[in-house]
Structures are given as C-alpha cells and as structure tokens.
Design an enzyme around this catalytic site. Structure first.
Site, PDB file in Angstrom:
ATOM      1  CB  CYS A  38     -46.969  19.632 -31.136  1.00 47.79           C
ATOM      2  SG  CYS A  38     -47.912  20.502 -29.883  1.00 47.79           S
ATOM      3  CG  HIS A  78     -50.750  16.567 -29.588  1.00 42.76           C
ATOM      4  ND1 HIS A  78     -50.729  16.023 -28.337  1.00 42.76           N
ATOM      5  CD2 HIS A  78     -50.083  17.665 -29.842  1.00 42.76           C
ATOM      6  CE1 HIS A  78     -50.150  17.431 -27.730  1.00 42.76           C
ATOM      7  NE2 HIS A  78     -49.766  18.199 -28.522  1.00 42.76           N
TER       8      HIS A  78
HETATM    9  C1  2RA Z   1     -49.670  21.994 -26.252  1.00 41.81           C
HETATM   10  N1  2RA Z   1     -49.186  22.698 -28.521  1.00 41.81           N
HETATM   11  O1  2RA Z   1     -50.163  20.929 -26.730  1.00 41.81           O
HETATM   12  C2  2RA Z   1     -49.047  22.743 -27.168  1.00 41.81           C
HETATM   13  C3  2RA Z   1     -47.710  23.203 -26.934  1.00 41.81           C
HETATM   14  N2  2RA Z   1     -46.877  22.360 -27.175  1.00 41.81           N
HETATM   15  O2  2RA Z   1     -49.733  22.231 -25.059  1.00 41.81           O
END
Ligand code: 2RA
Length: 340
Positions: free
Chosen positions: A130, A243
């Site tokens: 991601c 994120h």
């Molecule tokens: C996380 N990128 O954010 C890793 C797996 N999705 O935990």
C-alpha cells in the site's frame, strides 16, 4: 459478456473493499464467488445492493473462473494461488508473496501497464504494498519528465494496514485512556498506538531497516526504475484509515515546483490539493473512501540542486490495495481477456 470473478479473503478489510470497488466501478461481473476460511463459511458479504455468502476456500474449484482477487496472507496465498492459476483463473494477489518474483508482473496501472503482458508466465499478477502504490503514482510522471535519482520517504501509516484487530486496539486503547479500569495493553503492536507513533512496521532486517521499508525500495525499483535510489522510514500512526507520506525527491535534471505541480495535476490517479494557506492541503481523514492519490505541499528543496518535497495521502485500503487490484483486473480485461 462479463467475467466470472472470485474474491478470496472477502471478510477482511481489503476483501470487503474489493467487493465495494468492483460494484462502484461497475466491473463487468457475470458471476461472483466470495471465499473465506472454513470458520467464516456462510458469512454474508455486500456486493453493491446484493449480499453473497462466503464459500470454503479449501474446497473451491477455480476451473472456469476468469479472475481471482486474492486478499489473504502469504501463507494462504502460497497454498491456493497456484491452484487457481493452474485451473486457468488469473490471480491478482495483494500479498507480498509474488511481488519480487521475476516471473510475476508487479503492476500499478498508472505506472507500468505494459508489464501486464508478462502475466501468463505464472498466470499471477502482483499488487504492490500500500505504501508503495500511492508513492509511485506520484513518482512516475515526475520521473518521466526529469529522471529521479533519489527518493527519501517517511510514511505515516494508519492501523487499518494491520487489519481489523489493530483498528479495534486503537479504538479500545484510546477509550481506555478516558475510562478508568478499561486500560488496554498493547497486543497487535509492541507499544501503545493510542496518542503515539511506532517507527516499526513488519519485521526488522539485518540492515536495520524494517521489511516494510525494504518493500518500498524493492517495489519502486521494479515498478518505476531500478536505478532510482530509495530510502524509507515507515511509521505507524494512530489513524484508522489513510496513509500519508512525506517524500523528498532528487532529480537528474532541474524541475521547478510550478512545473512539478502542473505535471502532477495532469497525471492519472492524482488530485493536487496545494494552497499555501490554512487547510490548503490534504489529510488522511479526507482521503477515506476516495480513489485518488492526493498531493499537497509541493515545494522546492533548496538544500540540493534539483530537489522537490511533497506530501502524499491516499486511502490505503483503496489505491493501496483493493482499488489497484480492481484496476489491474480492468487492465487485464482491456488488454488480454477482452470480455465485458
Ligand atoms: C501496513 N503496508 O500498512 C502494510 C500492509 N498493509 O501494515
């Protein structure tokens, strides 16, 4: 005529988003099967205005099915993806298992769509991590214009990246701070995540980097350009979904901030929100449920000759996982399967 589609791991965060996005984007689904572990058999999953009951992955026959979107861990993927692929069902895998396999294309459709032609080597296509997906959507158009030398990225990753238990832990820990006697000890994470940040995602490697940081390096090289130097610090933050990343980019050629902003405004999959005023930038809360990767705080890095700083935010369950997987299925349909 459409496709016979299987979603494997339909009851998890990403699996549920895959179903939502297949419906939202009106992917041509003639028939849908949703699979989960035996213990979840019979669970009802939403698909648009319908509900579908999960079937047992262990006994499912993939023969005659066109595309299987896998949203399970590497262990289950290792067991079942080859079975699906061998049965003639193209696997689009969200786990990290096949991302670094030279015989498996790792695809972000806005960046390297032509690589999908290699899918037939194993009948498997890999979805990136991601934190990588949202970053390369921004890097690729800039790299095409001014050739990137080096990227320094710090991530601020939401707990949904770790799954539903982590979201529950953040919620309960936060609540426990206000309700005497309801304190919640860390269990998903090594330290408290409520009102805290944890500079540790995935396992530590001998280099001192974590596997999450290594993934961003390896996957950026495979998707965009192996010559790009990447260094990453991946941090877990007390945010439920979305994120965020602070990205510093050094180019071979000069690129000023206005040109960078225009390139990004025109780039596929990107929404620029960039005003030098209160609220003139995007935050994780505002990206939830959206398809776009948002870019803000675009500015020159005057400490190096050809440097740009930017802020990158995206829904990690969507562009970071489920949306990118569905976009790969759309690309596969257009370029290869040609139905729908
Ligand atoms: C996380 N990128 O954010 C890793 C797996 N999705 O935990």
């Amino acid at each position: 005529m459409g496709y016979r589609v299987v979603v494997v791991g339909a009851t998890g965060n990403v699996g549920r988003e895959m179903l939502n996005i297949l419906a939202e984007r009106q992917f041509p689904v003639d028939e849908l099967a949703v699979l989960a572990s035996r213990k979840s058999k019979g669970t009802e999953c939403s698909f648009g205005d319908k509900t579908v009951k999960t079937e047992d992955l262990d006994t499912f026959d993939f023969t005659g099915w066109d595309i299987a979107l896998f949203a399970v861990g590497s262990e289950a993927t290792q067991q079942y993806a080859p079975i699906a692929a061998k049965a003639g069902c193209v696997v689009i895998d969200n786990s990290s298992l096949y991302r670094y396999d030279p015989d498996v294309p790792l695809i972000v459709p806005e960046c390297n769509p032509d690589d999908i032609e290699q899918y037939s080597k194993k009948n498997i296509i890999a979805n990136p991590n991601c934190s990588t997906a949202q970053m390369v959507v921004a890097l690729k158009p800039l790299h095409d214009r001014a050739k990137i030398k080096r990227v320094v990225v710090s991530t601020y990753q939401s707990v949904s990246g770790s799954g539903k238990d982590a979201m529950d832990e953040l919620w309960n820990q936060t609540k426990g701070m206000y309700v005497p006697g309801q304190e919640v000890e860390p269990s998903v994470y090594p330290k408290e995540i409520a009102f805290n940040v944890i500079p540790h995602i995935d396992v530590f490697m001998d280099s001192g980097d974590t596997k999450e940081e290594w993934k961003m390096v390896a996957e950026t090289k495979k998707i965009v350009d192996p010559a790009i130097k990447v260094t990453a610090t991946c941090v877990r933050v007390p945010v439920f979904v979305g994120h965020a990343e602070s990205i510093n980019i050094e180019f071979e050629d000069h690129l000023d901030e206005d040109e960078a902003r225009e390139i990004l405004r025109e780039a596929p999959g990107i929404m620029v929100v960039d005003k030098r005023e209160d609220g003139g930038y995007i935050t994780p809360k505002e990206c939830v449920g959206e398809f776009a990767t948002y870019i803000s705080r675009i500015r020159q890095d005057s400490t190096i000759d050809n440097g740009i700083n930017l802020w990158c935010v995206s829904d990690n369950l969507r562009k970071g996982a489920a949306l990118n997987a569905v976009q790969i299925a759309e690309l596969l349909g257009r370029r290869v399967l040609k139905k729908g």
